[in-house]
Design a protein around this motif. Structure first.
Motif, PDB file in Angstrom:
ATOM      1  N   SER A  41      -5.483  -8.061   5.284  1.00  0.00           N
ATOM      2  CA  SER A  41      -4.913  -6.707   5.306  1.00  0.00           C
ATOM      3  C   SER A  41      -6.001  -5.655   5.567  1.00  0.00           C
ATOM      4  N   THR A  65      -1.852  -0.506   3.378  1.00  0.00           N
ATOM      5  CA  THR A  65      -0.607  -0.987   2.793  1.00  0.00           C
ATOM      6  C   THR A  65      -0.413  -2.485   3.018  1.00  0.00           C
ATOM      7  N   GLY A  66      -1.174  -3.266   2.295  1.00  0.00           N
ATOM      8  CA  GLY A  66      -1.053  -4.721   2.397  1.00  0.00           C
ATOM      9  C   GLY A  66       0.107  -5.246   1.560  1.00  0.00           C
ATOM     10  N   TRP A  67       0.419  -6.504   1.752  1.00  0.00           N
ATOM     11  CA  TRP A  67       1.629  -7.062   1.142  1.00  0.00           C
ATOM     12  C   TRP A  67       1.592  -7.120  -0.373  1.00  0.00           C
ATOM     13  N   ASP A 109     -10.286  -5.542  -4.460  1.00  0.00           N
ATOM     14  CA  ASP A 109     -11.199  -5.139  -3.378  1.00  0.00           C
ATOM     15  C   ASP A 109     -12.575  -4.695  -3.892  1.00  0.00           C
ATOM     16  N   TYR A 150       2.950  -4.017   7.829  1.00  0.00           N
ATOM     17  CA  TYR A 150       2.716  -2.956   6.835  1.00  0.00           C
ATOM     18  C   TYR A 150       1.441  -2.168   7.153  1.00  0.00           C
ATOM     19  N   SER A 170      -9.967  -8.965   2.860  1.00  0.00           N
ATOM     20  CA  SER A 170      -8.715  -9.697   3.067  1.00  0.00           C
ATOM     21  C   SER A 170      -8.227  -9.455   4.492  1.00  0.00           C
ATOM     22  N   THR A 185       2.476  -8.379   6.124  1.00  0.00           N
ATOM     23  CA  THR A 185       1.295  -7.545   5.843  1.00  0.00           C
ATOM     24  C   THR A 185       0.756  -6.936   7.133  1.00  0.00           C
ATOM     25  N   ALA A 223      -3.921  -4.253  -1.921  1.00  0.00           N
ATOM     26  CA  ALA A 223      -3.744  -4.420  -0.473  1.00  0.00           C
ATOM     27  C   ALA A 223      -3.464  -5.898  -0.188  1.00  0.00           C
ATOM     28  N   GLY A 224      -4.487  -6.690   0.059  1.00  0.00           N
ATOM     29  CA  GLY A 224      -4.274  -8.094   0.413  1.00  0.00           C
ATOM     30  C   GLY A 224      -4.303  -9.018  -0.803  1.00  0.00           C
ATOM     31  N   THR A 225      -4.278 -10.304  -0.517  1.00  0.00           N
ATOM     32  CA  THR A 225      -4.306 -11.336  -1.556  1.00  0.00           C
ATOM     33  C   THR A 225      -5.634 -11.275  -2.321  1.00  0.00           C
ATOM     34  N   PRO A 226      -5.595 -11.225  -3.650  1.00  0.00           N
ATOM     35  CA  PRO A 226      -6.842 -11.131  -4.424  1.00  0.00           C
ATOM     36  C   PRO A 226      -7.634 -12.447  -4.453  1.00  0.00           C
TER      37      PRO A 226
END
Lengths: 413, 413
Positions: free
Chosen positions: B97, A251-253, A94, B131, B95, B128, A277-280
């Protein structure tokens, strides 16, 4: 000090060999690596490989085959020694803004009470840090998050038993002044507060000792002295002692214990990985990963020593030519008290900056009337400093910055 | 249906010309574009240009010179027509999320009360999304955010006057089932609730009509059917009618009215730009920008029509060869009721997936026992479908998936 002295400095520079690792445009003296670091040559190759081979040919299998899935951790572990962190405490993800939100929320949820609800920062901190605290106050209400900004010099004495979190940046973005993080951390802990340190202008420019200073949490940027590319993902440090006590709210996957089980109930990963958190963004993060190879076996004391000599040389030359009558140094006089930059106050700072750009010297302007010069020890030479001051002298002595075309340009950087 | 029929379909395909726009590895049938879209050839060129020319040569000046500063908005405006949004409502950032966190917080702050505090979603939504609601509930407490997940079929009737926000994904990631967003939006509005729609598996695969459906907010992903690259930044849609009523809490400097004034007090930009937080990842975002050029003048009805024909052909062939005895379709029988994917339940789904990968057919496995095939109308041909089913038939009929090596591989994607 004359040009020969400067050439001697370059010929004795133990970091001189690093310059060739960078793609530097011709006829340009780049003194803005504190805003956007220059392109390491090896990053070109990596970005091409990740785009064309990994994504293009290996597609989805690259998450395992090229270990994309562990890239945030792998990059974090490369950053760790640069900021004085032992293993398992740093992760790349992020932006600084988003990461500060995570840390500040987690710190307040863990350490805040009705009578301990203050977030203390300095009025002159980088604005995004202040904004994030204001945004969180808006969401949580003043009872849970009371944001207080004070003058930088009053920071230490403002910390008391009502302080939940101290949030500071080690090197001021405008003045370049360094704060004493060790003392601030001690004071925070004496009063039961936590500390979050922003290392945007420190990481890669000087040694940082997060573990030794006993800092609780930190964030930082990879696109300045770490040369990760424009808007490259940031990093998060959380001290081992705190990691499993905190729960960040975004709280992302990717922060889930087992994201590929697709369980509907969130369970944080243990350790630093819960701060994902999310997909990088894999392409951008791979660029940093390659850029950080330059820091293998690099002694940050040597980097700092060169940084101090660069800023000292620059300021000495400004004085030697009497330019200090007009360019008033905002940065501390002592090189030890500042980061790897120098800022000067000048009524025509904006115009001067534009006039220098026209002459191939890239610095930056900071509102309302500051010009800021950044020195990147890995690719700036002493001769760069000499040549830049020659151009400044020329522009100042001929009043070239007063040409109307310079005032008319729009400032955005 | 035989191979000649399939070749006729390809020769009449109005989208056939797009296949050549993509870099597709040899000897591979890629049916996983719903996880990671293939590499558009023009993206290679753009990534190289942004890295080497813009960053390498033009350095910091690229923020203006190459308009990096407006890239989030520029990309947003390219996505807007794809999701049925008029100007000024879509922006690219962060993202899914992080963006869901922003929208859900903003929605609750605006629309929540003590008696209207529920966030309704389906138990089978992409994790996600669940979450993020759980994380926000943890931060705000149940009084302000009470997260409720229900069975997908019960969504509509679960919305009542205690609902603050309905949060749904149009196309289910596992089953591919499409929800009726228009009806859910109407019901939400009848009860004074807001709706947030996740378009991860919709955007670029079928027409979406956010404005016409009167949706309040949406998020989506650019690395599936929009082909933006691994972990490419996501997007946010906020309906014009709501934009200036909402205040999202991750108030980073890119969402400030005038970030380069470095004012210590946050003031949101007007409109969709307040949903920005930190500095955007320029390399990754430029990749999307180039990938989206493929959607210029592209009729999404044509895309959808091909998608329906692709999934229908695949499922018909599975039935034609009697493979449906073992592969039980999880996706809806009617192509109209599903997205651009087909999922089947099979005890050895994981092993089958591995055996197909060895034969050049890339699909993906979803726990606990599903195999998922995605169809990207821009680069998948009808012949791809034919050849994939031939391989499945071969693997199934020879029980090749039972070879022990397939069970032993680790599943991560």
């Amino acid at each position: 000090m004359n040009v020969t002295d400067v050439e001697v400095l370059d010929s004795n520079d133990p970091l001189a060999k690093y310059r060739d690792e960078f793609h530097l445009p011709e006829n340009t003296i780049y003194l803005d690596g504190n805003s956007l670091g220059a392109l390491p040559k090896r990053v070109k190759q990596r970005v091409k490989e990740v785009t064309e081979q990994q994504w293009g040919n290996d597609l989805i299998s690259s998450w395992n085959q090229h270990n994309w899935v562990n890239l945030p951790q792998q990059v974090g572990e490369k950053i760790a020694p640069i900021i004085g962190a032992s293993e398992g405490q740093v992760i790349c993800c992020d932006s600084i803004s988003v990461n500060l939100f995570k840390l500040l929320s987690a710190a307040l949820s863990f350490n805040g009470t009705n009578s301990r609800n203050k977030v203390i920062s300095s009025h002159d901190n980088f604005p995004t840090d202040l904004y994030i605290a204001q945004g969180l106050q808006g969401l949580l209400g003043e009872q849970r998050c009371q944001f207080v900004d004070v003058q930088e010099d009053n920071l230490l004495r403002s910390i008391d038993d009502s302080t939940a979190v101290v949030m500071v940046t080690e090197v001021n973005f405008r003045s370049g002044k360094r704060l004493d993080i060790k003392s601030l951390t001690e004071r925070a802990h004496q009063h039961g507060a936590l500390i979050i340190v922003d290392l945007a202008h420190s990481a890669g420019a000087m040694p940082v000792h997060l573990d030794n200073w006993n800092v609780d949490m930190a964030v930082g940027c990879t696109y300045k002295y770490l040369n990760g590319g424009p808007g490259a993902p940031a990093f998060v440090y959380v001290n081992n002692a705190l990691q499993n006590k905190l729960q960040q709210p975004i709280t992302g996957w990717f922060g889930h214990q087992n994201p590929f089980a697709f369980n509907p109930q969130y369970q944080p990963k243990s350790g630093i990985k819960q701060f994902l958190a999310g997909t990088p963004s894999i392409i951008s993060m791979s660029a940093i990963d390659a850029a950080l190879e330059l820091f293998d076996d690099l002694d940050l004391q040597t980097v700092r020593k060169k940084s101090v000599t660069l800023t000292t040389l620059f300021d000495d030359l400004i004085n030697q030519y009497g330019l200090n009558d007009q360019l008033q140094r905002l940065s501390p006089a002592s090189a030890e008290e500042r980061g790897s930059q120098l800022s000067y106050s000048f009524a025509y700072a904006y115009e001067l900056c534009q006039a220098l750009i026209d002459r191939g010297v890239i610095a930056d302007y900071r509102a309302p009337h500051f010009i800021r010069f950044g020195f990147a020890p890995l690719y700036n030479s002493y001769k760069d400093v000499w040549s830049a001051v020659e151009q400044i002298r020329n522009v100042m002595q001929t009043d070239a910055y007063k040409e109307s075309r310079y005032a008319e340009r729009l400032a955005v950087t």
